[in-house]
Write an enzyme that holds these catalytic residues in place. Structure first.
Site, PDB file in Angstrom:
ATOM      1  N   ARG A   1      28.856  80.962   7.813  1.00  0.00           N
ATOM      2  CA  ARG A   1      28.497  81.220   6.409  1.00  0.00           C
ATOM      3  C   ARG A   1      29.494  82.103   5.663  1.00  0.00           C
ATOM      4  NH1 ARG A   1      23.028  81.678   8.439  1.00  0.00           N
ATOM      5  NH2 ARG A   1      21.979  79.711   8.049  1.00  0.00           N
TER       6      ARG A   1
ATOM      7  N   LYS B   1      40.466  77.542  -4.459  1.00  0.00           N
ATOM      8  CA  LYS B   1      39.842  76.219  -4.295  1.00  0.00           C
ATOM      9  C   LYS B   1      40.111  75.748  -2.877  1.00  0.00           C
ATOM     10  CE  LYS B   1      39.734  74.092  -8.874  1.00  0.00           C
ATOM     11  NZ  LYS B   1      40.327  73.051  -9.742  1.00  0.00           N
TER      12      LYS B   1
ATOM     13  N   LYS C   1      48.736  81.521 -13.059  1.00  0.00           N
ATOM     14  CA  LYS C   1      47.537  80.935 -12.454  1.00  0.00           C
ATOM     15  C   LYS C   1      46.487  82.018 -12.184  1.00  0.00           C
ATOM     16  CE  LYS C   1      45.549  77.859  -9.166  1.00  0.00           C
ATOM     17  NZ  LYS C   1      45.620  76.852  -8.158  1.00  0.00           N
TER      18      LYS C   1
ATOM     19  N   GLU D   1      35.847  77.349 -12.837  1.00  0.00           N
ATOM     20  CA  GLU D   1      36.252  76.203 -13.662  1.00  0.00           C
ATOM     21  C   GLU D   1      35.139  75.703 -14.577  1.00  0.00           C
ATOM     22  OE1 GLU D   1      39.143  73.341 -11.909  1.00  0.00           O
ATOM     23  OE2 GLU D   1      37.800  71.854 -12.751  1.00  0.00           O
TER      24      GLU D   1
ATOM     25  N   ARG E   1      39.855  77.194 -16.887  1.00  0.00           N
ATOM     26  CA  ARG E   1      40.582  76.796 -15.680  1.00  0.00           C
ATOM     27  C   ARG E   1      40.938  75.313 -15.668  1.00  0.00           C
ATOM     28  NH1 ARG E   1      39.857  78.693  -9.355  1.00  0.00           N
ATOM     29  NH2 ARG E   1      41.517  77.341  -8.575  1.00  0.00           N
TER      30      ARG E   1
ATOM     31  N   ASN F   1      44.315  71.586 -14.351  1.00  0.00           N
ATOM     32  CA  ASN F   1      44.248  70.195 -13.867  1.00  0.00           C
ATOM     33  C   ASN F   1      45.098  69.254 -14.704  1.00  0.00           C
ATOM     34  OD1 ASN F   1      42.413  71.043 -11.956  1.00  0.00           O
ATOM     35  ND2 ASN F   1      40.651  70.605 -13.255  1.00  0.00           N
TER      36      ASN F   1
ATOM     37  N   HIS G   1      46.627  66.263 -13.256  1.00  0.00           N
ATOM     38  CA  HIS G   1      46.076  66.032 -11.912  1.00  0.00           C
ATOM     39  C   HIS G   1      45.165  64.815 -11.849  1.00  0.00           C
ATOM     40  CE1 HIS G   1      46.850  69.983  -9.656  1.00  0.00           C
ATOM     41  NE2 HIS G   1      47.704  69.874 -10.646  1.00  0.00           N
TER      42      HIS G   1
ATOM     43  N   HIS H   1      45.867  62.428  -8.960  1.00  0.00           N
ATOM     44  CA  HIS H   1      44.919  62.155  -7.867  1.00  0.00           C
ATOM     45  C   HIS H   1      44.601  60.669  -7.773  1.00  0.00           C
ATOM     46  CE1 HIS H   1      43.200  66.535  -7.674  1.00  0.00           C
ATOM     47  NE2 HIS H   1      44.481  66.451  -7.395  1.00  0.00           N
TER      48      HIS H   1
ATOM     49  N   HIS I   1      51.169  63.913  -4.410  1.00  0.00           N
ATOM     50  CA  HIS I   1      50.628  64.663  -5.523  1.00  0.00           C
ATOM     51  C   HIS I   1      51.627  64.908  -6.678  1.00  0.00           C
ATOM     52  CE1 HIS I   1      47.456  67.489  -6.719  1.00  0.00           C
ATOM     53  NE2 HIS I   1      48.424  68.247  -7.201  1.00  0.00           N
TER      54      HIS I   1
END
Ligand code: GLY
Length: 202
Positions: free
Chosen positions: A58, A80, A164, A174, A178, A182, A185, A189, A201
């Site tokens: 956890r 992330k 960043k 996000e 934020r 992306n 992206h 992606h 990428h």
């Protein structure tokens, strides 16, 4: 005491099976919640290590030693973490900040030109979305960056991390600001996925 788990880089290895190996290795090595995971490698390694740290018992702490330009300027900063599913990238994950990110630009001399270019796509993204001074720096130091001159790399990488970090501090999960990170992206992606990760990428 340190235990080492080695797994292949590359998005095609970013599967739940690899993650299971990592959790199992933590168990086999008797790691406890108070122990720390260290990610030494590119973005896939930090995504996995961070997610294993977020979920094993956890939640444990982790630190990152990114070795690719992409990981230095993007994936190791901002917390992330996660794993891909067959249906798409980053569908399972957690926001789990590393306690430290240690960047040594010397690692970049070990990259292939393609890997370096991939990271440069993120650097240019950073300049385009909000760091005009970085854009000017890149225009004025193109050859120094191409030659991997340590001072030029250090300046460029710190600018990206500072930018960043400021965005993530303002909106860690996000919900608004934020999303700017992306930029590009969504297409990136999709192209990665339909090319079965043969087109990377960057
Ligand atoms: N790579 C985008 C982000 O960390 O939010």
């Amino acid at each position: 005491r340190a235990q080492v788990v080695v797994f292949p880089g590359g998005e095609q290895h970013m599967s739940v099976e690899t993650l299971m190996r990592l959790w199992q290795a933590c168990l086999d090595d008797g790691l406890e919640r108070g122990s720390t995971r260290a990610a030494l490698g590119g973005g896939v390694v930090s995504d996995f290590t961070g997610f294993a740290a977020a979920t094993y018992m956890r939640g444990c702490s982790w630190v990152a030693f990114p070795t690719t330009l992409l990981a230095m300027v993007d994936s190791s900063v901002g917390g992330k973490t996660g794993v891909d599913l067959a249906a798409g990238k980053n569908l399972v994950g957690a926001f789990h900040q590393p306690r430290m990110v240690w960047i040594d630009p010397e690692f970049l001399t070990t990259l292939s030109p393609d890997q370096f270019r991939q990271g440069m796509a993120e650097v240019i993204k950073t300049a385009v979305i909000g760091d005009e001074a970085l854009w000017d720096f890149l225009e004025g130091h193109t050859d120094a960056v191409r030659r991997c001159e340590p001072e030029a790399l250090a300046h460029m990488i710190s600018a990206c991390c500072r930018f960043k970090a400021a965005v993530v501090e303002a909106d860690e999960k996000e919900s608004g600001r934020r999303r700017i990170l992306n930029f590009g992206h969504t297409f990136g992606h999709a192209i990665e996925k339909v090319s079965n990760y043969e087109i990377p990428h960057g």
